[in-house]
Design an enzyme around this catalytic site. Structure first.
Site, PDB file in Angstrom:
ATOM      1  N   ASP A  69      -4.833  -5.232 -28.670  1.00  0.00           N
ATOM      2  CA  ASP A  69      -6.170  -4.827 -29.121  1.00  0.00           C
ATOM      3  C   ASP A  69      -6.506  -5.374 -30.503  1.00  0.00           C
ATOM      4  O   ASP A  69      -7.682  -5.382 -30.898  1.00  0.00           O
ATOM      5  CB  ASP A  69      -6.280  -3.299 -29.159  1.00  0.00           C
ATOM      6  CG  ASP A  69      -6.271  -2.661 -27.783  1.00  0.00           C
ATOM      7  OD1 ASP A  69      -6.409  -3.381 -26.782  1.00  0.00           O
ATOM      8  OD2 ASP A  69      -6.116  -1.424 -27.711  1.00  0.00           O
TER       9      ASP A  69
ATOM     10  N   ASN B 120     -11.893   1.481 -27.040  1.00  0.00           N
ATOM     11  CA  ASN B 120     -13.126   1.745 -26.280  1.00  0.00           C
ATOM     12  C   ASN B 120     -14.242   0.795 -26.705  1.00  0.00           C
ATOM     13  O   ASN B 120     -15.418   1.162 -26.716  1.00  0.00           O
ATOM     14  CB  ASN B 120     -13.566   3.200 -26.424  1.00  0.00           C
ATOM     15  CG  ASN B 120     -12.639   4.157 -25.700  1.00  0.00           C
ATOM     16  OD1 ASN B 120     -11.988   3.788 -24.722  1.00  0.00           O
ATOM     17  ND2 ASN B 120     -12.568   5.394 -26.182  1.00  0.00           N
TER      18      ASN B 120
ATOM     19  N   ASP C 255      -7.385  -0.306  -3.225  1.00  0.00           N
ATOM     20  CA  ASP C 255      -8.433   0.716  -3.341  1.00  0.00           C
ATOM     21  C   ASP C 255      -9.297   0.495  -4.578  1.00  0.00           C
ATOM     22  O   ASP C 255      -9.966   1.402  -5.041  1.00  0.00           O
ATOM     23  CB  ASP C 255      -7.810   2.109  -3.365  1.00  0.00           C
ATOM     24  CG  ASP C 255      -6.805   2.292  -4.492  1.00  0.00           C
ATOM     25  OD1 ASP C 255      -6.628   1.358  -5.314  1.00  0.00           O
ATOM     26  OD2 ASP C 255      -6.168   3.367  -4.556  1.00  0.00           O
TER      27      ASP C 255
ATOM     28  N   HIS D 196     -22.028  -7.055 -34.786  1.00  0.00           N
ATOM     29  CA  HIS D 196     -22.628  -5.949 -35.534  1.00  0.00           C
ATOM     30  C   HIS D 196     -23.862  -5.474 -34.782  1.00  0.00           C
ATOM     31  O   HIS D 196     -24.691  -6.268 -34.324  1.00  0.00           O
ATOM     32  CB  HIS D 196     -22.959  -6.352 -36.976  1.00  0.00           C
ATOM     33  CG  HIS D 196     -24.048  -7.358 -37.132  1.00  0.00           C
ATOM     34  ND1 HIS D 196     -25.360  -7.015 -37.387  1.00  0.00           N
ATOM     35  CD2 HIS D 196     -24.034  -8.717 -37.082  1.00  0.00           C
ATOM     36  CE1 HIS D 196     -26.094  -8.106 -37.499  1.00  0.00           C
ATOM     37  NE2 HIS D 196     -25.312  -9.158 -37.308  1.00  0.00           N
TER      38      HIS D 196
ATOM     39  N   GLU E  21       0.821  -1.205   0.000  1.00  0.00           N
ATOM     40  CA  GLU E  21       0.000   0.000   0.000  1.00  0.00           C
ATOM     41  C   GLU E  21       0.857   1.257   0.000  1.00  0.00           C
ATOM     42  O   GLU E  21       1.800   1.398   0.762  1.00  0.00           O
ATOM     43  CB  GLU E  21      -1.013   0.044   1.141  1.00  0.00           C
ATOM     44  CG  GLU E  21      -2.066   1.151   0.958  1.00  0.00           C
ATOM     45  CD  GLU E  21      -2.739   1.149  -0.427  1.00  0.00           C
ATOM     46  OE1 GLU E  21      -2.110   1.620  -1.402  1.00  0.00           O
ATOM     47  OE2 GLU E  21      -3.876   0.686  -0.536  1.00  0.00           O
ATOM     48  N   ASN E  22       0.462   2.115  -0.946  1.00  0.00           N
ATOM     49  CA  ASN E  22       1.215   3.321  -1.264  1.00  0.00           C
ATOM     50  C   ASN E  22       2.627   2.979  -1.709  1.00  0.00           C
ATOM     51  O   ASN E  22       3.571   3.712  -1.439  1.00  0.00           O
ATOM     52  CB  ASN E  22       1.214   4.311  -0.099  1.00  0.00           C
ATOM     53  CG  ASN E  22      -0.169   4.877   0.154  1.00  0.00           C
ATOM     54  OD1 ASN E  22      -0.912   5.146  -0.782  1.00  0.00           O
ATOM     55  ND2 ASN E  22      -0.527   5.026   1.417  1.00  0.00           N
TER      56      ASN E  22
ATOM     57  N   ASP F 217     -25.660 -12.208 -33.646  1.00  0.00           N
ATOM     58  CA  ASP F 217     -24.875 -11.030 -34.032  1.00  0.00           C
ATOM     59  C   ASP F 217     -23.372 -11.256 -33.928  1.00  0.00           C
ATOM     60  O   ASP F 217     -22.591 -10.505 -34.517  1.00  0.00           O
ATOM     61  CB  ASP F 217     -25.251  -9.828 -33.167  1.00  0.00           C
ATOM     62  CG  ASP F 217     -26.668  -9.327 -33.413  1.00  0.00           C
ATOM     63  OD1 ASP F 217     -27.305  -9.795 -34.372  1.00  0.00           O
ATOM     64  OD2 ASP F 217     -27.132  -8.468 -32.632  1.00  0.00           O
TER      65      ASP F 217
ATOM     66  N   HIS G 271      -9.820  -3.084 -31.519  1.00  0.00           N
ATOM     67  CA  HIS G 271     -10.873  -2.423 -30.747  1.00  0.00           C
ATOM     68  C   HIS G 271     -10.268  -1.271 -29.957  1.00  0.00           C
ATOM     69  O   HIS G 271      -9.124  -1.324 -29.499  1.00  0.00           O
ATOM     70  CB  HIS G 271     -11.609  -3.403 -29.832  1.00  0.00           C
ATOM     71  CG  HIS G 271     -10.774  -3.996 -28.738  1.00  0.00           C
ATOM     72  ND1 HIS G 271     -10.512  -3.351 -27.552  1.00  0.00           N
ATOM     73  CD2 HIS G 271     -10.147  -5.193 -28.651  1.00  0.00           C
ATOM     74  CE1 HIS G 271      -9.771  -4.117 -26.780  1.00  0.00           C
ATOM     75  NE2 HIS G 271      -9.520  -5.239 -27.423  1.00  0.00           N
TER      76      HIS G 271
END
EC number: 3.2.1.55
Length: 506
Positions: A443, A426, A305, A471, A229-230, A496, A424
Site C-alpha cells: 500500500d 480504502n 463464485d 487531490h 470448488e469448495n 489533479d 493508501h
C-alpha cells in the site's frame, strides 16, 4: 498414450529452434495440437499463442474519450504491439476491456459480473485491469501483462468447447510468482456458468497464492494448487501435499490437468529450466470430486463464485480439449522459455533519487500554490512557500525511499515523522508508521510516470495501478479515472493527478 510420432512432432515444434523474428515458429497451441490436445481457449496480452495468429490479443479503453483499440501482435505469431497501445493511451489512462481468445472459438474474457460475491464496480461488476500495470519484454520486445488487483476479474460464462462433467482437459498459465496474496482466489481456468458455488467438483482451475484455508503445500507458500470448488487442493488430501513446494519465480509456469479420477499439478521457472511434477494421482479423497462436475465457464483473477479478494499477474494461458501428455507440456515449457520473458521498468517521466528530499506541487489551475502535506495522519494539500513555518515546510517534505514492495518503484517517508510513510487505505492516502507487513509495504509503494497533463509526474499505486495520487477537495486519494467513488470523478482528473516534483522544503 500418445503415439510416439505425436510426441516427437510436439518436441520438434518447440525445440527445433527455427525462428522468425523473436519467437520459435510453433506457438504453445500449435504444440498442443500436435500432441492431440488442441487449445479451446488461448489468452495472452503479451504474444500470439499460434504461429499463424495475427488477430487481436486484447482491447483497451482509454479514459479521455471512452474510445477502444484492439492490440495485435507485431507480426503473425509474434509479440504484442505495445507501441500501438502506448500511442493510443498517451496522455490518459487505459483499461484492458477484452482479452481475446486466439483459438477461434470466441472464448473471450470480459469484465466479470456479480455472482455469489459482488464486485466493487457499478452493478456489482468487478474492476478492469490497468493496461500498464505489468510491463515486460519478450525477447527484448515490450509487452504488457494483466495486473490483477483485489476486486479485479474477467470471465466468460458461455464458453464453447471447454470441458464439462468429467471430461479431460489441461491448462497452463504464465504468472508473476512474486505477486500474490492469501485471499480467495487468484484463478485461471474452468468454473461455474452461474458465477455461483454449485458444489464440490464444479471447477478445475489453476490457483496461485498463499491461502491456507483449504489445502497447502510445503513451506509457507505461495503454491500452485487447483481450485476444484469448495477447496484449493495440492493433491489427494484436502489438507496438505508436502510434494507441492513453495514457488515464487518472477516468471512462473503453472500447469493443472485432469481426467477421470486422475489429475496433476506441474510448475517451473518460466524463464529457464523444465517442468516438475508436484502431484500426479487420484482425485481428492473427499466426496464430490470423482466424478467431476465441471461446468465449462472460464475465469481469470477470481473464484468461481466471483470471490474477488485475490491478486496476481497473468501473462498468457490456455485450456485444452483432452488430457495433455507430459511430453507435450514439456515442449510448451520450452517454448515459453524461448520467449524470454524479462522485467521492464514500471516508471517514466522525471527521475526520482532515492534518499533525496522532495516536495510535490499541484498543477491544477488555481491550486498551484498547494503542495502535498500532512496534518497528523491526514494527507492533504496546503499552501506552502519559502516563507512558511519550519513545521509546515517539514510537513510538506518527503524522503524518497526504494519501494517497500517493489524496488523499481518508490515509497515516501515523512521528513518530520521518520518511519512513517504515505500509504493508501480504502483508497484514502494517509501517513502511517511502517508496521513491516506485506500489506503495508504494498500500500506504500508508488510508481511515478510522466504527468498525464504533460507536467511533472503522475504517481501511480503499485498494487492498484488504475489509481493515482489525486487531490480532491484538498484531500489526497488514490483515485481512478472514473469509478464509484466521488474522488474518482473524471473532471479535471489529468490535472489533479499531475505533480511537479522539486527539492524538498525541508
Amino acid at each position: 498414450m500418445l503415439p510416439q510420432l505425436s510426441i516427437e512432432r510436439a518436441s520438434v515444434f518447440a525445440l527445433g529452434l527455427i525462428a522468425t523474428g523473436s519467437l520459435v515458429v510453433a506457438g504453445p497451441c500449435d504444440i498442443y495440437s500436435a500432441g492431440g490436445t488442441p487449445c479451446v481457449a488461448a489468452h495472452s496480452t503479451t504474444r500470439a499463442l499460434y504461429s499463424s495468429y495475427s488477430g487481436p490479443l486484447y482491447q483497451v479503453k482509454r479514459g479521455s474519450d471512452g474510445a477502444t483499440a484492439d492490440i495485435a501482435p507485431l507480426s503473425a505469431g509474434g509479440v504484442a504491439n505495445a507501441a500501438a497501445q502506448d500511442s493510443f493511451c498517451d496522455g490518459t489512462t487505459c483499461l484492458i476491456t477484452i482479452i481475446y481468445d486466439q483459438s477461434g472459438r470466441g472464448n473471450h474474457l470480459t469484465q466479470a459480473p456479480p455472482g455469489g460475491f459482488s464486485g466493487p464496480e457499478s452493478n456489482g461488476y468487478d474492476n478492469l485491469a490497468s493496461a500498464i500495470g505489468a510491463p515486460v519484454t519478450l525477447n527484448g520486445q515490450k509487452a504488457y501483462g494483466v495486473f490483477i488487483s483485489p476486486g479485479t476479474g474477467y470471465r466468460n460464462n458461455a464458453a464453447s468447447g471447454t470441458a464439462t462433467g468429467d471430461a479431460p482437459e489441461g491448462m497452463y498459465a504464465v504468472l508473476d510468482g512474486t505477486h500474490y496474496n492469501d485471499a480467495c482466489c487468484f484463478d485461471y481456468g474452468n468454473a461455474e456458468t452461474s458465477s455461483r458455488d454449485t458444489g464440490n467438483g464444479h471447477m478445475e482451475a489453476i490457483y496461485f497464492g498463499d491461502n491456507t484455508i483449504w489445502g497447502t503445500g510445503s513451506g509457507s507458500g505461495p503454491w500452485i494448487m487447483a481450485d476444484l470448488e469448495n477447496g484449493l487442493f495440492s493433491g489427494s488430501s484436502p489438507d496438505n501435499n508436502s510434494g507441492d513446494p513453495s514457488i515464487s519465480y518472477r516468471f512462473l509456469t503453472a500447469v493443472v490437468k485432469g481426467k477421470q479420477n486422475q489429475w496433476a499439478i506441474r510448475g517451473a521457472n518460466a524463464a529457464s529450466g523444465s517442468l516438475s511434477t508436484f502431484y500426479n494421482g487420484a482425485r481428492p479423497s473427499v466426496s464430490g470430486y470423482n466424478p467431476m462436475s465441471k461446468e465449462g465457464a472460464i475465469i481469470l483473477g477470481i473464484g468461481g463464485d466471483n470471490s474477488n479478494g485475490a491478486q496476481g499477474t497473468f501473462y498468457e494461458g490456455v485450456m485444452t480439449s483432452g488430457y495433455p501428455s507430459d511430453a507435450t507440456e514439456n515442449s510448451v515449457q520450452a517454448n515459453i522459455v524461448a520467449a524470454k520473458y524479462a522485467t521492464a521498468s514500471l516508471t517514466s517521466g522525471p527521475k526520482l533519487t532515492v534518499g533525496s528530499s522532495i516536495s510535490l506541487q499541484a498543477t491544477t489551475p488555481g491550486y498551484t500554490t498547494r503542495y502535498i502535506a500532512h496534518s497528523g495522519s491526514t494527507v492533504n494539500t496546503q499552501v506552502v512557500s519559502s516563507s512558511s513555518s519550519t513545521t509546515l515546510k517539514q510537513q510538506a517534505s518527503w524522503t524518497v525511499r526504494t519501494g517497500l514492495a517493489n524496488s523499481d518503484c518508490f515509497s515516501f517517508e515523512s521528513r518530520d515523522t521518520p518511519g512513517s510513510f504515505l500509504r493508501h487505505y480504502n483508497f484514502v492516502l494517509q501517513l502511517s508508521a511502517n508496521d513491516g507487513t506485506k500489506q503495508f509495504h504494498e500500500d506504500a509503494t508508488f510508481c511515478p510516470q510522466a504527468g498525464l497533463n504533460g507536467q511533472g509526474n503522475s504517481i501511480r499505486s503499485w498494487n492498484y495501478p488504475t489509481r493515482y495520487f489525486r487531490h480532491y477537495n484538498n484531500v489526497l486519494y488514490a483515485a481512478s479515472n472514473g469509478g464509484v467513488h466521488t474522488f474518482d470523478a473524471t473532471s479535471s482528473f489529468n490535472n489533479d493527478v499531475s505533480w511537479v516534483i522539486s527539492t524538498g522544503f525541508a
